[in-house]
Design an enzyme around this catalytic site. Sequence first.
Site, PDB file in Angstrom:
ATOM      1  N   SER A 140       2.834  -2.005  -5.841  1.00 31.04           N
ATOM      2  CA  SER A 140       1.982  -2.031  -4.816  1.00 31.04           C
ATOM      3  C   SER A 140       0.796  -2.690  -4.876  1.00 31.04           C
ATOM      4  O   SER A 140       0.107  -3.153  -3.868  1.00 31.04           O
ATOM      5  CB  SER A 140       1.694  -0.973  -4.143  1.00 31.04           C
ATOM      6  OG  SER A 140       1.172  -0.081  -4.846  1.00 31.04           O
ATOM      7  N   TYR A 183       2.026   2.292  -1.328  1.00 32.23           N
ATOM      8  CA  TYR A 183       3.414   2.819  -1.278  1.00 32.23           C
ATOM      9  C   TYR A 183       3.757   4.265  -1.050  1.00 32.23           C
ATOM     10  O   TYR A 183       4.549   4.699  -0.420  1.00 32.23           O
ATOM     11  CB  TYR A 183       4.508   2.313  -2.235  1.00 32.23           C
ATOM     12  CG  TYR A 183       4.766   0.710  -2.164  1.00 32.23           C
ATOM     13  CD1 TYR A 183       4.135  -0.017  -1.507  1.00 32.23           C
ATOM     14  CD2 TYR A 183       5.684   0.363  -3.281  1.00 32.23           C
ATOM     15  CE1 TYR A 183       4.640  -1.481  -1.375  1.00 32.23           C
ATOM     16  CE2 TYR A 183       6.000  -1.007  -3.550  1.00 32.23           C
ATOM     17  CZ  TYR A 183       5.500  -2.004  -2.221  1.00 32.23           C
ATOM     18  OH  TYR A 183       5.688  -3.312  -2.582  1.00 32.23           O
ATOM     19  N   CYS A 204       6.365   0.640 -10.855  1.00 31.40           N
ATOM     20  CA  CYS A 204       5.722   1.532  -9.850  1.00 31.40           C
ATOM     21  C   CYS A 204       6.798   2.579  -9.887  1.00 31.40           C
ATOM     22  O   CYS A 204       7.832   2.553  -9.456  1.00 31.40           O
ATOM     23  CB  CYS A 204       5.893   0.724  -8.632  1.00 31.40           C
ATOM     24  SG  CYS A 204       5.458   1.591  -7.212  1.00 31.40           S
ATOM     25  N   ASN A 205       6.243   4.042  -9.965  1.00 32.78           N
ATOM     26  CA  ASN A 205       7.047   5.009  -9.964  1.00 32.78           C
ATOM     27  C   ASN A 205       7.715   5.368  -8.422  1.00 32.78           C
ATOM     28  O   ASN A 205       8.751   5.779  -8.519  1.00 32.78           O
ATOM     29  CB  ASN A 205       6.299   6.334 -10.277  1.00 32.78           C
ATOM     30  CG  ASN A 205       5.638   6.211 -11.658  1.00 32.78           C
ATOM     31  OD1 ASN A 205       6.592   6.893 -12.474  1.00 32.78           O
ATOM     32  ND2 ASN A 205       4.452   5.467 -11.845  1.00 32.78           N
ATOM     33  N   THR A 206       6.928   5.060  -7.529  1.00 36.49           N
ATOM     34  CA  THR A 206       7.344   5.356  -6.235  1.00 36.49           C
ATOM     35  C   THR A 206       8.419   4.206  -5.948  1.00 36.49           C
ATOM     36  O   THR A 206       9.393   4.766  -5.262  1.00 36.49           O
ATOM     37  CB  THR A 206       6.131   5.085  -5.267  1.00 36.49           C
ATOM     38  OG1 THR A 206       4.726   5.683  -5.845  1.00 36.49           O
ATOM     39  CG2 THR A 206       6.276   5.398  -3.901  1.00 36.49           C
ATOM     40  N   CYS A 244       2.008   7.822 -12.060  1.00 33.78           N
ATOM     41  CA  CYS A 244       1.589   6.357 -10.856  1.00 33.78           C
ATOM     42  C   CYS A 244       1.040   5.554 -11.817  1.00 33.78           C
ATOM     43  O   CYS A 244      -0.032   5.865 -12.571  1.00 33.78           O
ATOM     44  CB  CYS A 244       0.806   6.738  -9.875  1.00 33.78           C
ATOM     45  SG  CYS A 244       0.044   5.328  -9.032  1.00 33.78           S
TER      46      CYS A 244
HETATM   47  N1  DGL Z   1       1.456   2.465  -8.749  1.00 36.06           N
HETATM   48  C1  DGL Z   1       2.484   2.859  -7.836  1.00 36.06           C
HETATM   49  C2  DGL Z   1       3.265   4.117  -8.438  1.00 36.06           C
HETATM   50  O1  DGL Z   1       3.410   3.990  -9.757  1.00 36.06           O
HETATM   51  C3  DGL Z   1       2.426   3.114  -6.485  1.00 36.06           C
HETATM   52  C4  DGL Z   1       1.093   3.473  -5.890  1.00 36.06           C
HETATM   53  C5  DGL Z   1       1.131   3.478  -4.447  1.00 36.06           C
HETATM   54  O2  DGL Z   1       1.078   2.292  -3.872  1.00 36.06           O
HETATM   55  O3  DGL Z   1       1.167   4.603  -3.787  1.00 36.06           O
HETATM   56  O4  DGL Z   1       3.813   5.043  -7.896  1.00 36.06           O
END
Ligand code: DGL
Length: 260
Positions: free
Chosen positions: A8, A39, A71-73, A184
């Site tokens: 994101s 995200y 990105c984990n999300t 994250c």
């Molecule tokens: N960097 C992201 C993750 O690893 C997403 C962060 C976000 O946009 O909320 O979850």
Amino acid sequence: MKIGVFDSGLGGLTVVQAMTKVIKGAEIFYVADTKHAPYGEKSFEQILQYSLTITKFLTQTHQIDALIVACNTATSAAIQEIRTQYPELIVIGTEPGIKPAFEQTQTGKIGVLATPATLKGEKYHLLANALSRQKEVTLYEQACPGLVEQIENGEIHTPKTKEMLEGWLAPMRAENVDTIVLGCTHYPLVSQVIEDVMERRLTLIHTGEAIAKRLLDLSKKLGHRNHGELKGILYTTDKISKDIVYNIFGREIEIKTIDL
Ligand code: DGL
């Protein structure tokens, strides 16, 4: 080899940073979807849509051989569908490193910091439950709404960011947590603040290195020779902090704005 990476915003660059230490002779095309960040506070349907749009852009514009969902999300919301739609593509996702945390904790108390969406996701719960059956560990899970915006705004060492982290970390500090999972990819950018607030030696787990090694293994199987120059383009769908990009790589990176 052509590698697509997306997140994101700035967070996935912590994964790219790890990749630059092991991957050579490749082109990296990174999409920072700052128009839709964060995200972690959107619905799974929206995150899936953004992820599919970016994957289409990267496959059509650059004919990528591998995609890193940094990105984990987005991994939680979209990786299954991306794999179904692109069976030929190497697709590697990012998941909170709770497995290495279970292996490394001495106190048996682990903190997990992640976005609200990641902590709600089925993927996270399946992994946490499976590991909890193997070893007696207490998990302190904490969603950090608003932290991604702070980081995207370049507010890393500011009183507000410290205050937010103090609130979330207070129970972990009180309970003798010795290992914190940065669930994250943005959060490694505030690891110094986390260490300061916790006031102790801590193991902070992030997954960039593991992703880079997995990519190297899979790409070698496809004949990638892994030598030569590494090149890259950073695409962004809205504003991005050039200072943070510079700090991550220690040099100027070509940035292009796209409309997705
Ligand atoms: N960097 C992201 C993750 O690893 C997403 C962060 C976000 O946009 O909320 O979850």
